[in-house]
Design a protein around this motif. Structure first.
Motif, short mmCIF file in Angstrom:
data_model
loop_
_atom_site.label_atom_id
_atom_site.label_comp_id
_atom_site.label_asym_id
_atom_site.label_seq_id
_atom_site.Cartn_x
_atom_site.Cartn_y
_atom_site.Cartn_z
N GLY A 113 4.53 -62.23 23.52
CA GLY A 113 4.20 -63.53 23.34
C GLY A 113 5.89 -64.34 22.41
N ASN A 114 6.42 -65.41 22.57
CA ASN A 114 7.36 -65.67 22.33
C ASN A 114 7.40 -65.03 20.51
OD1 ASN A 114 8.48 -66.49 24.44
ND2 ASN A 114 7.20 -68.99 24.09
N ASN A 115 7.21 -65.15 20.02
CA ASN A 115 6.91 -65.49 18.17
C ASN A 115 7.28 -63.73 18.12
OD1 ASN A 115 6.19 -67.68 17.73
ND2 ASN A 115 4.02 -66.56 17.36
N ILE A 116 6.68 -62.71 19.12
CA ILE A 116 7.11 -61.35 18.93
C ILE A 116 9.29 -61.19 18.91
CG2 ILE A 116 7.01 -59.10 20.33
CD1 ILE A 116 5.28 -59.13 18.15
N LYS A 117 9.62 -61.76 19.66
CA LYS A 117 11.01 -61.86 20.24
C LYS A 117 11.72 -62.18 19.02
CE LYS A 117 14.47 -61.30 22.64
NZ LYS A 117 15.51 -61.77 21.75
N THR A 118 10.89 -63.53 18.46
CA THR A 118 11.47 -63.79 17.06
C THR A 118 11.70 -62.87 15.90
OG1 THR A 118 11.17 -66.62 17.81
CG2 THR A 118 11.48 -65.68 15.69
N MET A 119 10.51 -62.35 15.75
CA MET A 119 10.68 -61.34 14.67
C MET A 119 11.44 -60.43 15.38
SD MET A 119 6.18 -61.13 14.55
CE MET A 119 6.18 -59.85 12.99
N ILE A 120 11.49 -59.73 15.95
CA ILE A 120 12.87 -58.96 16.64
C ILE A 120 14.22 -58.91 16.50
CG2 ILE A 120 13.63 -57.84 18.89
CD1 ILE A 120 11.10 -57.58 19.92
N ASP A 121 14.44 -60.57 16.64
CA ASP A 121 15.49 -61.28 16.73
C ASP A 121 15.47 -60.63 14.86
OD1 ASP A 121 16.16 -60.83 19.13
OD2 ASP A 121 15.59 -63.57 19.16
N VAL A 122 14.90 -61.48 13.65
CA VAL A 122 15.38 -61.64 12.17
C VAL A 122 15.36 -60.85 12.00
CG1 VAL A 122 13.91 -61.75 10.00
CG2 VAL A 122 13.39 -63.77 12.04
N ALA A 123 14.40 -59.14 12.61
CA ALA A 123 14.90 -57.77 12.23
C ALA A 123 16.08 -57.14 11.91
CB ALA A 123 13.80 -56.48 12.37
N ASN A 124 16.71 -57.50 13.48
CA ASN A 124 17.63 -57.25 13.82
C ASN A 124 19.02 -57.58 12.65
OD1 ASN A 124 17.15 -55.94 15.71
ND2 ASN A 124 17.74 -58.04 17.25
N THR A 125 18.82 -58.55 11.60
CA THR A 125 19.84 -59.27 10.35
C THR A 125 19.32 -58.97 9.43
OG1 THR A 125 18.15 -60.94 10.28
CG2 THR A 125 19.91 -61.26 11.82
N TRP A 126 18.59 -57.67 9.86
CA TRP A 126 18.36 -57.22 8.29
C TRP A 126 18.91 -55.88 8.13
CZ3 TRP A 126 12.47 -57.69 6.66
CH2 TRP A 126 12.18 -58.80 6.29
N GLU A 127 19.38 -55.38 6.85
CA GLU A 127 21.04 -54.21 6.59
C GLU A 127 19.17 -53.34 6.74
OE1 GLU A 127 22.23 -54.59 3.34
OE2 GLU A 127 23.86 -56.08 3.86
N ASP A 128 19.89 -51.80 7.25
CA ASP A 128 18.73 -50.74 7.37
C ASP A 128 18.11 -50.42 5.88
OD1 ASP A 128 19.10 -50.42 9.43
OD2 ASP A 128 20.88 -49.28 9.73
N GLY A 129 16.58 -49.62 5.87
CA GLY A 129 16.95 -49.47 4.51
C GLY A 129 14.62 -50.05 4.74
N GLU A 130 14.17 -49.28 3.30
CA GLU A 130 12.73 -49.69 3.55
C GLU A 130 12.11 -50.69 4.75
OE1 GLU A 130 11.46 -48.41 -0.54
OE2 GLU A 130 12.03 -46.01 0.12
N LEU A 131 12.70 -51.60 3.87
CA LEU A 131 12.36 -52.92 4.04
C LEU A 131 11.89 -53.12 5.75
CD1 LEU A 131 13.25 -55.94 1.50
CD2 LEU A 131 10.49 -54.58 1.81
N LYS A 132 12.98 -53.09 6.58
CA LYS A 132 13.46 -52.96 7.78
C LYS A 132 12.48 -52.25 8.59
CE LYS A 132 16.76 -53.81 10.97
NZ LYS A 132 17.89 -53.49 11.63
N GLU A 133 13.11 -50.50 7.49
CA GLU A 133 11.47 -49.73 8.41
C GLU A 133 10.38 -50.57 8.55
OE1 GLU A 133 10.57 -45.52 7.95
OE2 GLU A 133 11.99 -46.61 7.24
N ALA A 134 9.75 -50.99 7.73
CA ALA A 134 8.50 -51.24 7.36
C ALA A 134 8.05 -52.83 8.32
CB ALA A 134 7.98 -51.87 5.79
N LEU A 135 8.97 -53.71 8.51
CA LEU A 135 9.14 -55.01 9.26
C LEU A 135 9.04 -54.07 10.84
CD1 LEU A 135 9.09 -57.84 10.06
CD2 LEU A 135 11.41 -58.36 9.63
N THR A 136 9.71 -53.34 10.85
CA THR A 136 9.58 -52.72 12.55
C THR A 136 8.32 -52.31 13.24
OG1 THR A 136 12.17 -51.95 12.55
CG2 THR A 136 11.18 -50.83 14.13
#
Length: 215
Positions: A113-136
């Motif tokens: 689905g297209n929403n997954i690609k949108t979520m991945i693009d958002v995750a790429n903009t986050w700084e490395d850390g616990e929040l990004k790891e949880a989102l990943t």
């Protein structure tokens, strides 16, 4: 008297039929006025009538703007009157919109689905850390669920990690991760359906119906 009857097929075409023929005649009358002062006066009176005929438009933003646009449309853009808004043009009204493009961000893995690609693009903009790891890992688990919805067989986590790496253009790499994704059975767990046991249905006794008061 029969000779004076008018048929709709012989009458002038109504551009916006919802306002009726009498309003169209008022607009034609406004177009026939010689001075601009008279045309402005009649145009304002027509706008007031249009507002009373369409009270539901009062909740629409730019209510008056919409009415003035409709006035010029019904005059076939021939009414020479001052408007408090920019006058619409016939060319702009008849201009065809550009065809909408169907979004295909990653046709190779459409089952995600297209929403997954949108979520991945958002995750790429986050700084490395616990929040990004949880989102990943949340994204990876959702991808695994989408994959299982498309293919009921089990899927290895390495397959999901590979797809995630590809869709993120190499920015998210979980291939060497020691953490496992959620189990397939928990991801595909459906809501429990409550089914009545055999013989669990009982007919209402007639005595209860007899005791019920009748009015």
């Amino acid at each position: 008297m029969i000779d004076n009857l008018e048929y709709n097929t012989e009458r002038e075409h109504l551009i916006i039929p919802e306002y009726g023929r009498h309003l169209q005649k008022m607009i034609n009358y406004a177009k026939s006025r010689e001075t601009k002062e008279e045309r402005n006066k009649v145009a304002k009176a027509i706008i007031a009538v249009m507002g009373n005929m369409q009270p539901h438009l009062r909740d629409v933003p730019d209510f008056q703007h919409k009415l003035w646009d409709q006035l010029f449309m019904m005059s076939n853009f021939e009414l020479d009157a001052d408007s408090p808004y920019e006058k619409p043009t016939k060319e702009l009204l008849e201009e065809r919109p550009e065809p909408m493009k169907y979004p295909q961000n990653f046709p190779k893995y459409r089952f995600y689905g297209n929403n997954i690609k949108t979520m991945i693009d958002v995750a790429n903009t986050w700084e490395d850390g616990e929040l990004k790891e949880a989102l990943t890992y949340t994204i990876a688990n959702h991808m695994k669920k989408c994959f299982l919805n498309w293919n009921k067989d089990t899927v290895e986590d390495d397959v999901i990690y590979g797809h995630l790496y590809e869709l993120s253009e190499g920015k998210i790499n979980l291939k060497n991760s020691e953490e496992d994704l959620s189990d397939a059975s928990s991801l595909m767990r459906s809501k429990t359906k409550f089914v009545s046991k055999k013989g669990g249905h009982h007919k209402k006794s007639n005595t209860s119906n007899r005791q019920r008061k009748r009015f």
